[in-house]
Design a protein around this motif. Sequence first.
Motif, short mmCIF file in Angstrom:
data_model
loop_
_atom_site.label_atom_id
_atom_site.label_comp_id
_atom_site.label_asym_id
_atom_site.label_seq_id
_atom_site.Cartn_x
_atom_site.Cartn_y
_atom_site.Cartn_z
N LEU A 456 -29.86 21.73 -39.62
CA LEU A 456 -28.65 21.20 -40.25
C LEU A 456 -27.62 22.31 -40.37
CD1 LEU A 456 -26.94 19.14 -41.85
CD2 LEU A 456 -28.18 19.89 -43.92
N ILE A 457 -26.41 22.05 -39.85
CA ILE A 457 -25.27 22.95 -40.02
C ILE A 457 -24.24 22.18 -40.83
CG2 ILE A 457 -23.56 24.40 -38.89
CD1 ILE A 457 -25.36 24.38 -36.41
N ASN A 458 -23.91 22.70 -42.02
CA ASN A 458 -23.14 21.94 -43.00
C ASN A 458 -21.96 22.76 -43.51
OD1 ASN A 458 -22.88 19.62 -44.85
ND2 ASN A 458 -23.39 21.12 -46.43
N ASP A 459 -20.79 22.10 -43.66
CA ASP A 459 -19.61 22.71 -44.27
C ASP A 459 -19.33 24.09 -43.67
OD1 ASP A 459 -19.22 20.54 -45.94
OD2 ASP A 459 -20.36 21.40 -47.59
N SER A 460 -19.20 24.16 -42.37
CA SER A 460 -19.06 25.45 -41.68
C SER A 460 -17.90 25.41 -40.70
CB SER A 460 -20.36 25.80 -40.96
OG SER A 460 -21.43 25.97 -41.88
N LYS A 461 -17.51 26.60 -40.25
CA LYS A 461 -16.37 26.71 -39.33
C LYS A 461 -16.65 27.84 -38.34
CE LYS A 461 -11.35 27.53 -39.35
NZ LYS A 461 -10.17 27.73 -40.24
N PHE A 462 -16.34 27.57 -37.06
CA PHE A 462 -16.57 28.56 -36.02
C PHE A 462 -15.34 28.64 -35.11
CE2 PHE A 462 -20.63 26.98 -37.42
CZ PHE A 462 -21.39 28.13 -37.57
N ILE A 463 -14.96 29.85 -34.80
CA ILE A 463 -13.85 30.10 -33.88
C ILE A 463 -14.43 30.89 -32.71
CG2 ILE A 463 -11.59 31.16 -33.58
CD1 ILE A 463 -11.14 30.90 -36.58
N CYS A 464 -14.60 30.22 -31.57
CA CYS A 464 -15.33 30.81 -30.44
C CYS A 464 -14.65 30.47 -29.12
CB CYS A 464 -16.77 30.31 -30.41
SG CYS A 464 -17.74 30.69 -31.87
N GLU A 465 -14.91 31.28 -28.11
CA GLU A 465 -14.43 30.98 -26.77
C GLU A 465 -15.19 29.80 -26.17
OE1 GLU A 465 -14.58 34.48 -24.37
OE2 GLU A 465 -13.66 35.73 -25.91
N GLU A 466 -16.48 29.72 -26.44
CA GLU A 466 -17.32 28.65 -25.90
C GLU A 466 -17.90 27.86 -27.07
OE1 GLU A 466 -20.21 30.26 -23.22
OE2 GLU A 466 -18.77 31.69 -22.37
N LEU A 467 -17.52 26.58 -27.17
CA LEU A 467 -17.93 25.75 -28.30
C LEU A 467 -18.99 24.72 -27.95
CD1 LEU A 467 -14.38 25.19 -29.84
CD2 LEU A 467 -16.17 26.69 -30.71
N GLU A 468 -19.37 24.66 -26.67
CA GLU A 468 -20.38 23.69 -26.28
C GLU A 468 -21.73 24.10 -26.88
OE1 GLU A 468 -18.59 25.45 -24.17
OE2 GLU A 468 -17.13 24.01 -23.38
N VAL A 469 -22.49 23.08 -27.26
CA VAL A 469 -23.84 23.32 -27.78
C VAL A 469 -24.80 23.38 -26.59
CG1 VAL A 469 -25.72 22.47 -29.22
CG2 VAL A 469 -23.34 22.20 -29.96
N ASP A 470 -25.41 24.53 -26.40
CA ASP A 470 -26.35 24.74 -25.31
C ASP A 470 -27.76 24.52 -25.87
OD1 ASP A 470 -27.76 25.57 -23.11
OD2 ASP A 470 -27.31 27.70 -23.37
#
Length: 488
Positions: A456-470
């Motif tokens: 579970l990933i909850n109430d979070s924020k990510f700033i990335c070049e690659e956002l696809e879930v591998d």
Amino acid sequence: MRIVHAICFLLLLALFYGCKSVPLERQLDGSLRKADQVGADQLPIAIEPVHSPFFMQDFARPTFPDRRDTVVAGEQDIQQKIDRLAQAGGGILLLQAGHHRSGRIQLKSNINLHVEKGAVLEFNSEIADFLPVVFTRNEGVELYSLGACIYANGAKNIAITGSGKLIGPGAGTVREKTMTHDVIENIVDSKTPVENRIYDGKTADFIFPPALIAPINCQDVWIEGLHLERSAFWNVVPTYCERVVIRGLTIQSVGIQRGDGIDIESSKDVLVEYCTLHTGDDCIAIKAGRGYDGLRVNRPSENIVVRYCLSAEGHGGFTIGSETAGMVKKVYVHDCVFTGTDVGIRFKTRRPRGGGGEKIRFENIRMDVQHSALRWDMLGQALHVGQQASRDFKVEKNILTPHFSSIELKNIYIGSSSDCIKVEGIPESPLEGVRFDRIFGRGTRYLSLRDAQNILINDSKFICEELEVDSIGVVGLEQKNVTLITKK
């Protein structure tokens, strides 16, 4: 009264929505401790109460008999004076300012070895200075070898304190004959009785090197304030110990292979706080035995709190593993800063080493790392475990199959990384039951998952070049209120 309640409710509501309008990264950046607020330079005299979600333990500064002796620079009788103090019932041995040299020192019950400011204790470099061999554990395997520069076995109420410096062995036979040609489980046969596992430089053409400080089978251990340099192996390693406090250490082992900072080995009720670590390997690690030998001993590392530490250089800011046969559990790490380490928080196991961990919580952590921020590395490298390092190599579940579960991470600020979250589980034993709350991450890649379930990933924020879930072999991934922004 109703009006008062209504006003309070409206204020709370306003506060809640006010916080919600502030970006998560600003909330965390403004509330989490920074590098200049943790580490050895911030060490307070008084020890704060410990608040762990898993256990209760009062850690109090130890007391010693009102009996003192001193060692002036140039004297060679440190061990003799410790022995005399111990025979008299204990006390404090003061190393005065200046340069001291010694072979192995063995602490006894009710002794405080105090290395005052300006004192430098440098350890000799020849195998002969660490003989006869003593019972120890090296990389999770029991044997008889050089032990540690400062060693204790079965002692109670011991301390190593002061603001002086400890320096490990330099060039000499200790380093020349250190075993480096293989992994230890291939060298020490788990079927050989421990008393026959003797490595003194004569029974074999190598030794297992001494740690800098390594009490074993001890109770009520206090290590505080020292500067440690040039270790031949791991720096501080309490093993099979209970009620251990490690605080205010400054450790420098950059460039030293296997130069771990602080390793907790199969010990219980441990507090590590306000330490600053520049290391050649992991900064702080929790371990619990290796392979069949670790299963035979079957002693966990449990009830551990790590707080207010600064991991400035090293392979991992905080690591669990890779030797965990006896299990690692009930660990609480909070209010730490990792700056410039290769990995931030790292979980390591290997298929042939057993164990794993559960009931582990991280909270209020700030990090800027070179590679992965939050990393599960459960397969290892072919160099160490051969074909078992590949998830495509089929292995049936067995007594050496490790497992991690019940892990929580909350309020984590990742300023920079290559991978924010990277998981390599084991097909026959997936990573299970991990909850991420309020994670802010900047990095190249957001999320890579191999062999995991109930994440579970909850109430979070990510700033990335690659956002696809591998992902491969993942069951039950849930992302709730997760904001993903493309890094430009």
